[in-house]
Design a protein around this motif. Structure first.
Motif, PDB file in Angstrom:
ATOM      1  N   ALA A  60      78.254  80.812  70.569  1.00 49.09           N
ATOM      2  CA  ALA A  60      79.054  81.794  69.831  1.00 49.09           C
ATOM      3  C   ALA A  60      78.351  83.145  69.774  1.00 49.09           C
ATOM      4  N   GLN A  61      77.047  83.132  69.538  1.00 49.68           N
ATOM      5  CA  GLN A  61      76.292  84.391  69.510  1.00 49.68           C
ATOM      6  C   GLN A  61      76.277  85.053  70.875  1.00 49.68           C
ATOM      7  N   ALA A  62      76.153  84.242  71.915  1.00 49.30           N
ATOM      8  CA  ALA A  62      76.155  84.791  73.279  1.00 49.30           C
ATOM      9  C   ALA A  62      77.501  85.417  73.615  1.00 49.30           C
ATOM     10  N   VAL A  63      78.581  84.785  73.181  1.00 53.77           N
ATOM     11  CA  VAL A  63      79.924  85.318  73.422  1.00 53.77           C
ATOM     12  C   VAL A  63      80.132  86.607  72.645  1.00 53.77           C
ATOM     13  N   ASP A  64      79.627  86.642  71.412  1.00 54.22           N
ATOM     14  CA  ASP A  64      79.747  87.868  70.624  1.00 54.22           C
ATOM     15  C   ASP A  64      79.012  89.023  71.296  1.00 54.22           C
ATOM     16  N   ALA A  65      77.894  88.726  71.954  1.00 54.73           N
ATOM     17  CA  ALA A  65      77.129  89.770  72.641  1.00 54.73           C
ATOM     18  C   ALA A  65      77.783  90.195  73.946  1.00 54.73           C
ATOM     19  N   ASP A  66      78.399  89.236  74.657  1.00 54.29           N
ATOM     20  CA  ASP A  66      79.036  89.527  75.943  1.00 54.29           C
ATOM     21  C   ASP A  66      80.161  88.532  76.166  1.00 54.29           C
ATOM     22  N   ILE A  67      81.386  88.945  75.868  1.00 56.85           N
ATOM     23  CA  ILE A  67      82.532  88.039  75.930  1.00 56.85           C
ATOM     24  C   ILE A  67      82.810  87.557  77.355  1.00 56.85           C
ATOM     25  N   THR A  68      82.386  88.335  78.349  1.00 50.92           N
ATOM     26  CA  THR A  68      82.663  87.945  79.743  1.00 50.92           C
ATOM     27  C   THR A  68      81.828  86.763  80.200  1.00 50.92           C
ATOM     28  N   SER A  69      80.776  86.430  79.452  1.00 50.11           N
ATOM     29  CA  SER A  69      79.884  85.334  79.865  1.00 50.11           C
ATOM     30  C   SER A  69      80.270  84.005  79.241  1.00 50.11           C
ATOM     31  N   ALA A  70      81.344  83.977  78.429  1.00 51.27           N
ATOM     32  CA  ALA A  70      81.677  82.809  77.613  1.00 51.27           C
ATOM     33  C   ALA A  70      81.757  81.519  78.425  1.00 51.27           C
ATOM     34  N   MET A 119      85.434  80.682  70.570  1.00 46.54           N
ATOM     35  CA  MET A 119      84.071  80.981  70.130  1.00 46.54           C
ATOM     36  C   MET A 119      83.997  82.326  69.401  1.00 46.54           C
ATOM     37  N   SER A 120      84.854  83.263  69.775  1.00 41.51           N
ATOM     38  CA  SER A 120      84.926  84.529  69.042  1.00 41.51           C
ATOM     39  C   SER A 120      85.418  84.294  67.615  1.00 41.51           C
ATOM     40  N   HIS A 121      86.453  83.451  67.454  1.00 41.86           N
ATOM     41  CA  HIS A 121      86.984  83.145  66.124  1.00 41.86           C
ATOM     42  C   HIS A 121      85.998  82.292  65.314  1.00 41.86           C
ATOM     43  N   PHE A 122      85.227  81.461  65.992  1.00 46.35           N
ATOM     44  CA  PHE A 122      84.205  80.657  65.343  1.00 46.35           C
ATOM     45  C   PHE A 122      83.108  81.552  64.767  1.00 46.35           C
ATOM     46  N   TYR A 123      82.775  82.613  65.487  1.00 45.88           N
ATOM     47  CA  TYR A 123      81.733  83.550  65.053  1.00 45.88           C
ATOM     48  C   TYR A 123      82.263  84.553  64.025  1.00 45.88           C
ATOM     49  N   THR A 124      83.510  85.014  64.250  1.00 52.41           N
ATOM     50  CA  THR A 124      84.169  85.932  63.308  1.00 52.41           C
ATOM     51  C   THR A 124      85.531  85.341  62.964  1.00 52.41           C
ATOM     52  N   PRO A 125      85.623  84.532  61.906  1.00 53.32           N
ATOM     53  CA  PRO A 125      86.864  83.813  61.593  1.00 53.32           C
ATOM     54  C   PRO A 125      88.042  84.750  61.323  1.00 53.32           C
ATOM     55  N   PRO A 126      89.251  84.297  61.642  1.00 51.20           N
ATOM     56  CA  PRO A 126      90.462  85.098  61.408  1.00 51.20           C
ATOM     57  C   PRO A 126      90.726  85.380  59.934  1.00 51.20           C
ATOM     58  N   ARG A 127      90.211  84.524  59.066  1.00 45.62           N
ATOM     59  CA  ARG A 127      90.440  84.684  57.631  1.00 45.62           C
ATOM     60  C   ARG A 127      89.095  84.864  56.915  1.00 45.62           C
ATOM     61  N   GLU A 128      89.046  85.813  55.988  1.00 50.58           N
ATOM     62  CA  GLU A 128      87.803  86.116  55.281  1.00 50.58           C
ATOM     63  C   GLU A 128      87.351  84.976  54.377  1.00 50.58           C
ATOM     64  N   GLY A 147      94.145  84.948  82.553  1.00 49.52           N
ATOM     65  CA  GLY A 147      93.820  85.222  81.160  1.00 49.52           C
ATOM     66  C   GLY A 147      93.297  83.991  80.445  1.00 49.52           C
ATOM     67  N   LEU A 148      93.853  82.829  80.779  1.00 48.99           N
ATOM     68  CA  LEU A 148      93.412  81.587  80.155  1.00 48.99           C
ATOM     69  C   LEU A 148      91.987  81.243  80.564  1.00 48.99           C
ATOM     70  N   VAL A 149      91.657  81.433  81.831  1.00 48.75           N
ATOM     71  CA  VAL A 149      90.287  81.181  82.274  1.00 48.75           C
ATOM     72  C   VAL A 149      89.326  82.116  81.544  1.00 48.75           C
ATOM     73  N   PHE A 150      89.753  83.360  81.314  1.00 52.01           N
ATOM     74  CA  PHE A 150      88.905  84.326  80.614  1.00 52.01           C
ATOM     75  C   PHE A 150      88.724  83.930  79.147  1.00 52.01           C
ATOM     76  N   TYR A 151      89.827  83.587  78.471  1.00 54.41           N
ATOM     77  CA  TYR A 151      89.786  83.376  77.025  1.00 54.41           C
ATOM     78  C   TYR A 151      89.640  81.908  76.615  1.00 54.41           C
ATOM     79  N   GLY A 152      89.647  80.972  77.567  1.00 53.82           N
ATOM     80  CA  GLY A 152      89.597  79.545  77.228  1.00 53.82           C
ATOM     81  C   GLY A 152      88.405  79.168  76.372  1.00 53.82           C
ATOM     82  N   VAL A 153      87.252  79.779  76.631  1.00 54.04           N
ATOM     83  CA  VAL A 153      86.065  79.609  75.795  1.00 54.04           C
ATOM     84  C   VAL A 153      85.882  80.824  74.890  1.00 54.04           C
ATOM     85  N   ALA A 154      86.141  82.002  75.428  1.00 57.64           N
ATOM     86  CA  ALA A 154      85.849  83.244  74.703  1.00 57.64           C
ATOM     87  C   ALA A 154      86.605  83.347  73.390  1.00 57.64           C
ATOM     88  N   GLU A 155      87.890  82.943  73.384  1.00 58.02           N
ATOM     89  CA  GLU A 155      88.651  83.123  72.146  1.00 58.02           C
ATOM     90  C   GLU A 155      88.209  82.184  71.038  1.00 58.02           C
TER      91      GLU A 155
END
Length: 500
Positions: free
Chosen positions: A376-386, A108-117, A98-106
């Protein structure tokens, strides 16, 4: 082979039925998964958050109290495995994949869509917030769940000479009588939760392997490729299963940890080294100073599903995964004290995980903030490629990507191999040497349910499987805490001498 009881038959039939339904009615299966995900996260998110915070505090209390000197075994027992091998087993059987999957994906996902508005996307503050929440999700909270189960099973199995079943950890509550009508449903629930948790991790690994093959070699990212990868992984981890825990799992765990550290060190020195160290230091500070706030954060006033999609999913995933991880780390931790076990399980793997996120996630953030990339845009389009779009910006990118795919495969093999062993133990009356046929059956069913979840509803289906199966098991975990506390309180030596 000993006669199989109702725990095996009932749990195996439930999983097999889910496989059949998912295979022949994938659309209906996917729609049902979506409804269950929405309901569970909305109605019981508060329960997951409070429970996991309680587990963290309970683990710390046990370690620092006089109960910390109690050994998982007799007073004369000493650890069976050296520290590096032990940590490797914890990390590989835990959330390595899970860490290998989310180490970049998470991040960068939060960078593109922040946890707080209130935070602007792709801003400096978004980067800082992304690392804070990534550290929080991979820190002590999720590992506290594994620690609770591992401690309880290790204590009752090696200290009290009981079997290694989840229901046995509740013996101080249930009583000395067998009471099969209570114990069997608990063990069945633990088995089903384990299968769903492992299937989630298998599915994530398969998705990332396919994403890497697509990014590096141009192999299509589709259902057909994923099914082929699942079949290959199944053959590999069943081969490892046959060799046993002291060969296959032990050697692969050492390889996984060493290989992961080598790749991490390479990226650390070829990436923005000083930025990574600054990110790690600041991230630790933000993690500690905001721990209570993030641990209890919900959004009842502003709405939104971010907390449900990330934090609550993580806690449910950890809970579903916990019967397997807890049972496995208990199996390899005989002879260690409660204090040593808690600090080893609750601190060391999370520190490695946080540094991993700082290295890989920090490198990706630096590239986007200062290098003009659009990861970040690439991860938003395909999280598996992060991971792979990040490695593409580093020296020897093709070699690094190939080695990373190999690392993911070995993590998958180790996790699935360990899971077949534990599932065999859980469905053979707690045997430390479950029959090979039993392990093969569970290995096959795990791969089948992962395939069905991927085909029916992809990542969302994997998340739902963990959420739904984890909900009732969270209640059992709270009962396990109470049961364990009652038992350690009655230790004869501690009654005579209350000094640590």
């Amino acid at each position: 082979m000993r006669k199989l009881d109702i725990v095996f038959w009932f749990s195996a039939i439930v999983v097999a039925v889910l496989v059949v339904i998912g295979a022949f009615a994938p659309d209906a299966f996917g729609a049902a998964a979506t409804r269950l995900f929405d309901f569970t996260t909305y109605a019981f998110g508060w329960f997951y958050l409070l429970s996991v915070l309680f587990f963290v505090l309970f683990c710390i209390f046990l370690a620092l109290s006089r109960y910390g000197k109690i050994r998982l075994g007799s007073d004369e027992d000493r650890p069976e495995y050296p520290l590096f091998t032990w940590i490797g087993m914890l990390f590989s059987a835990g959330f390595g994949i899970g860490l290998v999957f989310y180490g970049v994906a998470e991040p960068m996902s939060h960078f593109y869509t922040p946890p707080r508005e209130t935070v602007d996307a792709l801003s400096d503050q978004a980067a800082r917030t992304a690392m804070q929440y990534s550290f929080f999700h991979w820190g002590v909270s999720q590992w506290s769940v594994f620690t609770i189960v591992g401690l309880a099973i290790g204590y009752f199995q090696f200290r009290k000479k009981e079997d290694g079943l989840i229901s046995t950890t509740l013996k101080p509550i249930i009583g000395d009588k067998k009471r099969e009508y209570i114990r069997k449903p608990i063990d069945i629930l633990a088995v089903i939760a384990t299968v769903m948790g492992v299937a989630t991790s298998l599915g994530l690994g398969i998705l990332q392997i396919n994403g890497g093959l697509d990014a590096v070699f141009g192999i299509p990212n589709n259902a057909f490729t994923q099914l082929i990868v699942i079949f290959i992984i199944l053959v590999l981890y069943l081969s490892s299963t046959i060799s046993g825990i002291d060969r296959g799992i032990k050697y692969l765990s050492n390889f996984n940890l060493a290989f992961a550290l080598i790749i991490m060190v390479f990226v650390f020195f070829t990436g923005p080294t000083v930025f990574i160290l600054n990110t790690f230091t600041l991230g630790i500070g933000d993690y500690i100073s905001n721990f209570i706030n993030t641990s209890l954060r919900l959004t009842p006033y502003e709405g939104g599903t971010w907390v449900r999609d990330w934090t609550i999913f993580y806690w449910a995933w950890a809970t579903a995964w916990s019967p397997f991880v807890g049972a496995f780390i208990a199996r390899v931790s005989r002879g260690r004290t409660i204090r040593e076990f808690v600090f080893g399980v609750l601190i060391v793997p999370p520190v490695i995980a946080l540094f991993w996120i700082a290295v890989f996630g920090g490198t990706a953030l630096h590239l986007d903030l200062f290098g003009g990339t659009t990861i970040a845009q690439a991860v938003d389009a395909d999280i598996t490629s992060a991971l792979f779009v990040t490695l593409a910006e580093l020296p020897f990118s093709l070699l690094l990507s190939g080695l990373s795919i190999l690392l993911i495969i070995t993590f998958l093999i180790t996790s699935a191999d360990s899971a077949t062993y534990i599932l065999g133990t859980m469905t053979s009356g707690g045997s430390l040497n479950p029959p090979l046929l039993l392990r093969v059956i569970w290995g096959t069913l795990m791969a089948a349910i992962a395939a069905v979840l991927l085909m029916a509803s992809g990542l969302e289906g994997l998340q739902t499987a963990s959420l739904v199966s984890a909900l009732p098991f969270t209640v059992i975990l709270i009962a396990i805490c109470y049961s364990l506390f009652r038992s350690v309180k009655s230790e004869p030596g501690l009654k005579r001498n209350r000094k640590i």
